[in-house]
Structure formats: C-alpha cells, structure tokens
Design an enzyme around this catalytic site. Structure first.
Site, PDB file in Angstrom:
ATOM      1  N   GLU A  51      -5.372   1.940 -57.208  1.00 54.29           N
ATOM      2  CA  GLU A  51      -4.428   0.311 -56.989  1.00 54.29           C
ATOM      3  C   GLU A  51      -5.329  -0.719 -55.969  1.00 54.29           C
ATOM      4  O   GLU A  51      -6.154   0.016 -55.554  1.00 54.29           O
ATOM      5  CB  GLU A  51      -3.625   1.494 -56.339  1.00 54.29           C
ATOM      6  CG  GLU A  51      -2.484  -0.139 -55.479  1.00 54.29           C
ATOM      7  CD  GLU A  51      -1.132  -0.387 -54.838  1.00 54.29           C
ATOM      8  OE1 GLU A  51      -0.650  -1.026 -54.787  1.00 54.29           O
ATOM      9  OE2 GLU A  51      -1.222   0.628 -54.021  1.00 54.29           O
ATOM     10  N   LYS A 124       3.188  -2.996 -60.786  1.00 53.25           N
ATOM     11  CA  LYS A 124       4.013  -2.349 -59.665  1.00 53.25           C
ATOM     12  C   LYS A 124       6.078  -2.572 -59.449  1.00 53.25           C
ATOM     13  O   LYS A 124       6.462  -3.644 -59.242  1.00 53.25           O
ATOM     14  CB  LYS A 124       3.647  -1.957 -58.136  1.00 53.25           C
ATOM     15  CG  LYS A 124       3.984  -1.137 -57.568  1.00 53.25           C
ATOM     16  CD  LYS A 124       2.970  -1.908 -56.023  1.00 53.25           C
ATOM     17  CE  LYS A 124       3.448  -0.870 -55.474  1.00 53.25           C
ATOM     18  NZ  LYS A 124       2.168  -0.473 -54.115  1.00 53.25           N
ATOM     19  N   CYS A 165       1.751   3.909 -57.149  1.00 48.24           N
ATOM     20  CA  CYS A 165       1.107   4.169 -55.374  1.00 48.24           C
ATOM     21  C   CYS A 165       3.036   3.868 -54.499  1.00 48.24           C
ATOM     22  O   CYS A 165       3.298   5.329 -55.329  1.00 48.24           O
ATOM     23  CB  CYS A 165       1.334   2.847 -54.172  1.00 48.24           C
ATOM     24  SG  CYS A 165       0.498   3.411 -52.773  1.00 48.24           S
TER      25      CYS A 165
END
Length: 293
Positions: A51, A124, A165
């Site tokens: 990330e 995300k 994440c």
C-alpha cells in the site's frame, strides 16, 4: 460478482516487496525500478508492492502538489514501463490519486500485465477511521474517499481478489471473492505498529484459511520521511494457513513459487464454501430466546 474462469497456469513465481516508501514519487520510482530488475533476475512472473508504494505523505497540503490523476501519475507510468520492459506483471499495492469527491484522494491499486496494460483498478473500500488506546485518532476518510466496488481480476493464474490494508478486517469481501473463484487475495498494507503486532499475522492467516486462497500481503515497514512508522512483516500465506514467506522487518524482496493446485485441493478437503447454508437472523427473537432459556 460473477464467478470467474480458472487460469491455465498451475504455478506462479511471485516476488513480494517490502518497502519504506518516501514522500516523493521520484524516490519511490527509483526503488521500484531496482525491485523490478531484481524480480526479473529471480525469474518472477509477478511483483507485488505494498500500500502507498507510490507515495507515503500524511501532509495533505504538500501531497496535493504531487498527487494527480491516473493518466498523468508518474508512478503508475513507471510501473507500466517496467512491466513491459521485463514482461513482468505488477500489482502496484496502491498509490494516492486525485479524486472527484470534495478534493479527497482515492487510495487506488492497479494490476498491470506483462505488456504494460492495466488489467484492473481497485479503490480501497474500507477506510482506517479508528481510535486506538493511547494514540492519536486516525481518520483516513479526511483525506481519502472510499471506493464502492469489489474487483476480481482475470489472470492466467486464475482470478485475483483486490483489496487494501484495512479491508482485511471485513471478511465478507474475501468470502465473495472466494465464491467467485479467487485463487489469490491481495492485501497490500501500511499497518500501524500497535495493530500490526497484535493482529496482522492472525488476520492474514484467517483470510487464507476460511477461504482456501493464497494471501499475498506486501507491506510498508520502518520510519518514513513523513514521520510515520509502519509495522512491516510482509507475508504470503497458502490456502491451508501455512506461512510461505514472512519478511519481518527486512526491506527488499521475497520470492516464492505458489502451487495454485492447492487452492482446489484445500477447498475439496474442507468444502466450507459449498457447506454454507442460508439461515434467518432475527435479533429480537434471539433475545427473547435467551430470556426464557
């Protein structure tokens, strides 16, 4: 999400990078250029980055001077050029891009094939808005707009599930990927120190075990130019939950050969995807049942 077709390649030599990314595109491009050359020399077919591999910069004002859209982003352009140069698939982990939502960025991941073409994009979905004991509150949503679409990428090695994440804490996303036939789940990260120490390996192994998938989790590690510190411990976990690679605090590459036949074999041994059953969930009725038991 429709079920994707399985790939025709049974093995994948994968290079996973652990980085301590800078707050400038130029420095990170320099780092990834070296990593791609090293991955190619090792015979890797795919390079997985963490990330924020393109930029780690918590100062929104200075970041805004560099962050741009996909077509003009120098980091994405460099990754595409490296992929074409080496015939190497590259999963970019993520990099911030200019967004349309009130000036907030998107935390966007790309999968690039060996010709340099972008195969898929993923923004995300779940943002890190948390209040950790004894630490400053974190509000990723102040700087980033959430994505709204799960993305399953078609590849020669089967479907790849895209995530970033904090998504790792939302297991239904990965369950949907598994039901759609995913062989690999990408979870690139820049995990905080306290949550990394407490939860990181457990969450990764859980996502692999419960879905019978490989998990590839390239991570940021160390003290960054913008002042933050990240946990590291990039990991590859196989469908049985065995840790194939654990980079601990080492910056660089780990190369592993993934036997993708283990995905089908594991799902045959423990067919939890097939064994799922529909059920009713009525919280009020459940409470009444506890009161009269």
């Amino acid at each position: 999400m429709t079920k994707a077709t399985m790939g025709d390649r049974a093995t994948l030599r994968l290079a996973m990078a652990q980085m301590c990314s800078s707050n400038t595109h130029a420095r990170n491009i320099e780092i990834v250029t070296g990593l791609a050359a090293e991955a190619h020399a090792a015979g890797a077919e795919l390079l997985a980055l963490p990330e924020a591999s393109g930029m780690v910069n918590k100062d929104v004002a200075s970041a805004r001077l560099s962050v741009t859209d996909e077509a003009r982003d120098p980091f994405i352009a460099a990754c595409r050029e490296l992929a074409a140069k080496y015939g190497l698939w590259i999963h970019t982990g993520s990099t911030p891009l200019a967004g349309a939502d009130g000036g907030r960025f998107s935390n966007t991941s790309h999968l690039i094939d060996g010709s340099g073409a972008i195969v898929s994009r993923y923004d995300k979905i779940h943002l890190f808005d948390v209040d950790l004991p004894g630490e400053v509150s974190r509000r990723e949503s102040d700087r980033y707009a959430p994505g709204g679409e799960a993305v399953l990428a078609e590849t020669p090695w089967g479907p790849f599930g895209m995530s970033v994440c904090y998504d790792v804490r939302f297991p239904h996303l990965y369950r949907d990927y598994a039901h759609a036939g995913a062989t690999i789940l990408f979870i690139p990260s820049a995990f905080a120190i306290s949550t990394g120490e407490a939860h990181w390996p457990t969450l990764l192994r859980a996502r692999a075990i419960e879905n019978g998938c490989y998990v590839v989790a390239a991570a940021q590690c160390g003290h960054h130019d913008d002042g933050r510190e990240t946990w590291g411990q990039s990991m590859i976990v196989d469908p049985w939950g065995t840790i194939v690679a654990d980079m601990d605090k080492r910056i660089g590459l780990a190369v592993a050969d993934l036997d993708l036949s283990k995905v089908e074999a594991t799902r045959r041994s423990i067919p939890s995807l097939a064994n799922e059953r529909d059920y009713r969930f009525e919280p009020a009725a459940m409470r009444r049942g506890r009161q009269t038991a």
